[in-house]
Design a protein around this motif. Structure first.
Motif, PDB file in Angstrom:
ATOM      1  N   LEU A  78       0.828  -1.204   0.000  1.00 27.83           N
ATOM      2  CA  LEU A  78       0.000   0.000   0.000  1.00 27.83           C
ATOM      3  C   LEU A  78       0.861   1.253   0.000  1.00 27.83           C
ATOM      4  O   LEU A  78       0.571   2.224  -0.714  1.00 27.83           O
ATOM      5  N   ALA A  79       1.951   1.236   0.770  1.00 27.80           N
ATOM      6  CA  ALA A  79       2.836   2.402   0.839  1.00 27.80           C
ATOM      7  C   ALA A  79       3.534   2.659  -0.491  1.00 27.80           C
ATOM      8  O   ALA A  79       3.693   3.812  -0.899  1.00 27.80           O
ATOM      9  N   ILE A  80       3.949   1.606  -1.176  1.00 30.04           N
ATOM     10  CA  ILE A  80       4.727   1.761  -2.409  1.00 30.04           C
ATOM     11  C   ILE A  80       3.819   1.896  -3.624  1.00 30.04           C
ATOM     12  O   ILE A  80       3.867   2.892  -4.362  1.00 30.04           O
ATOM     13  N   LEU A  81       2.965   0.912  -3.848  1.00 30.44           N
ATOM     14  CA  LEU A  81       2.090   0.956  -5.017  1.00 30.44           C
ATOM     15  C   LEU A  81       1.034   2.043  -4.890  1.00 30.44           C
ATOM     16  O   LEU A  81       0.563   2.580  -5.902  1.00 30.44           O
ATOM     17  N   GLY A  82       0.659   2.364  -3.649  1.00 32.53           N
ATOM     18  CA  GLY A  82      -0.341   3.402  -3.435  1.00 32.53           C
ATOM     19  C   GLY A  82       0.113   4.783  -3.838  1.00 32.53           C
ATOM     20  O   GLY A  82      -0.706   5.688  -4.010  1.00 32.53           O
ATOM     21  N   LEU A  83       1.426   4.978  -3.992  1.00 36.31           N
ATOM     22  CA  LEU A  83       1.961   6.269  -4.434  1.00 36.31           C
ATOM     23  C   LEU A  83       2.085   6.381  -5.948  1.00 36.31           C
ATOM     24  O   LEU A  83       2.456   7.436  -6.466  1.00 36.31           O
ATOM     25  N   SER A  84       1.781   5.301  -6.655  1.00 31.29           N
ATOM     26  CA  SER A  84       1.997   5.274  -8.098  1.00 31.29           C
ATOM     27  C   SER A  84       1.266   6.405  -8.820  1.00 31.29           C
ATOM     28  O   SER A  84       1.844   7.117  -9.646  1.00 31.29           O
ATOM     29  N   HIS A  88       2.939   9.554 -11.076  1.00 28.63           N
ATOM     30  CA  HIS A  88       2.643   9.893 -12.470  1.00 28.63           C
ATOM     31  C   HIS A  88       2.127  11.328 -12.589  1.00 28.63           C
ATOM     32  O   HIS A  88       2.527  12.071 -13.494  1.00 28.63           O
ATOM     33  N   GLU A  89       1.254  11.701 -11.665  1.00 22.41           N
ATOM     34  CA  GLU A  89       0.656  13.030 -11.717  1.00 22.41           C
ATOM     35  C   GLU A  89       1.699  14.128 -11.520  1.00 22.41           C
ATOM     36  O   GLU A  89       1.663  15.165 -12.189  1.00 22.41           O
ATOM     37  N   LEU A  90       2.648  13.890 -10.607  1.00 23.24           N
ATOM     38  CA  LEU A  90       3.661  14.893 -10.278  1.00 23.24           C
ATOM     39  C   LEU A  90       4.892  14.813 -11.175  1.00 23.24           C
ATOM     40  O   LEU A  90       5.765  15.673 -11.100  1.00 23.24           O
ATOM     41  N   GLY A  91       4.975  13.773 -11.989  1.00 24.34           N
ATOM     42  CA  GLY A  91       6.169  13.566 -12.794  1.00 24.34           C
ATOM     43  C   GLY A  91       7.364  13.134 -11.959  1.00 24.34           C
ATOM     44  O   GLY A  91       8.518  13.411 -12.318  1.00 24.34           O
ATOM     45  N   PHE A 117       8.362   3.433 -13.694  1.00 25.36           N
ATOM     46  CA  PHE A 117       9.213   4.048 -12.674  1.00 25.36           C
ATOM     47  C   PHE A 117      10.653   3.556 -12.813  1.00 25.36           C
ATOM     48  O   PHE A 117      10.919   2.501 -13.402  1.00 25.36           O
ATOM     49  N   GLU A 118      11.567   4.318 -12.240  1.00 20.86           N
ATOM     50  CA  GLU A 118      12.965   3.906 -12.135  1.00 20.86           C
ATOM     51  C   GLU A 118      13.270   3.656 -10.665  1.00 20.86           C
ATOM     52  O   GLU A 118      12.957   4.492  -9.805  1.00 20.86           O
TER      53      GLU A 118
END
Length: 377
Positions: A78-84, A88-91, A117-118
């Protein structure tokens, strides 16, 4: 006489006081926390809110910053994938982590790579910890998240979280830590307000399996911009829908409370076990994985000359129950990625076993263990 369980990094026994609370809400106060029309639901809701307070107190957070999950693996995802979506929105599509993380960090990071992502996986020193300067050098304007575990599950080596938090001062990247092995044991550093996201697991701190939490600290009024991984029901601020397992949550809350109340007593017992083990095993000329000045009191990752881990475990299985790596990867029979990241080759890594205990561990016949191993050398 059964062997003594010494694999507490894999899972811990349930504390008797935790079991009492768990059974109360399993058998007697079994109401649904979402039921608004009767006393059963009201008592369940009160138990959940109390547990939020108990968990939050350990890390100096607030009640509404605690999201209950099934365990640290789900919290990490949730912490990692939830920021996806935010990335993308913030670049901002750059993640920093380390090469010794649990698979519950490394594999979600792999999923983000497939999503554009990198991910920078930093190496660690021979002592088993990441250099904070390496994180400083890896930081970029588009870095969204830095994820570094609190305590390594195989070696017991503490990672320099406070120094990493200092490195990130002034940078907007979120700091996440997988605290499954350190929550409720190494308490003070998790109270640093620069640590935005903290994953915890109940069955590592003497609560049942199947419950954990993600602490999401606000920055001012802003929460980390997480999106849910699945949908339906709206529970846990819409981030983790589904009927709340009240008995498990109450148990986690009690375990969190006890971790503060009994911290000194538990650490004293763990140090005693460690000292007794080292005194008996020193005749075998052991070698240790990781910088021992950074290792928590309840873990030894250890090898002995002329012994491989499989032979060692078989030799002492009637005396002690131990492991040679993470329980989550034990079926693969591959050398530890943690030990290899610390510079060991496959043969060296395959020699090490992990011994881990707790305040509930009964007396161990360490001399009997040493004598048994001496016969094999």
């Amino acid at each position: 006489m059964p062997s003594v369980y010494l694999d507490c990094n894999a899972t811990t026994p349930i504390d008797p006081e935790v079991r009492e609370i768990f059974l109360q809400f399993l058998d007697i106060e079994f109401g649904n926390e979402g039921s608004r029309t009767h006393e059963f639901g009201a008592k369940a809701k009160q138990a959940v809110q109390k547990a939020r307070d108990q968990v939050a107190l350990v890390v100096g957070a607030k009640r509404d910053e605690v999201i209950f999950t099934s365990g640290a693996t789900e919290s990490n995802n949730l912490a990692i994938l939830g920021l996806s979506a935010a990335g993308h929105e913030l670049g901002k599509r750059h993640i920093i982590t380390t090469s010794i993380e649990h698979k519950a960090i490394l594999e979600p990071c792999d999923a983000l790579i497939r999503d554009g992502f990198e991910v920078t996986r930093l190496p660690v020193t021979g002592g088993g910890y990441v250099d904070p300067n390496a994180i400083k050098e890896a930081l970029r304007p588009d870095t969204l998240l830095v994820s570094v575990m609190q305590v390594n599950n195989e070696t017991g080596v503490r990672q320099p979280l406070l120094e990493i938090a200092e490195v990130l001062e002034g940078h907007p990247a979120y700091l996440h830590t997988d605290a499954a092995q350190g929550f409720g044991k190494d308490i003070e550093e998790l109270r640093n307000p620069r640590i935005d996201l903290i994953s915890i697991s109940g069955h590592k701190i003497f609560a049942p399996k199947g419950i954990g939490a993600l602490i999401m600290r606000r920055r001012g009024y802003d929460r980390p911009p997480l999106k849910p991984l699945f949908f339906g029901g709206g529970q846990e601020r819409g981030l983790r829908p589904g009927t709340l397992p009240v008995a498990l949550i109450a148990a986690l809350g009690k375990a969190s409370e006890l971790s503060i109340r009994d911290q000194d007593k538990r650490q004293k017992k763990c140090r005693e076990v460690r000292n007794n083990a080292l005194e008996a095993l020193k005749m075998l000329n052991p070698v240790f994985a990781g910088d021992q000045s950074l290792v928590v009191d309840h873990v030894l990752n250890i090898a002995f000359p002329n012994l491989d881990s499989e032979a060692l475990m078989v030799a002492v299985k009637d005396l002690i129950a131990i492991s040679n790596g993470s329980a989550c990867t034990s079926s693969s029979y591959t050398p530890s990625h943690v030990l290899r990241a610390m510079g060991m080759n496959d043969e060296q890594a395959n020699a090490y076993v992990r011994i881990s205990w707790c305040h509930l561990t009964p007396e161990v016949n360490w001399q009997g263990v040493a004598d048994r191993l001496a016969d094999l050398q």
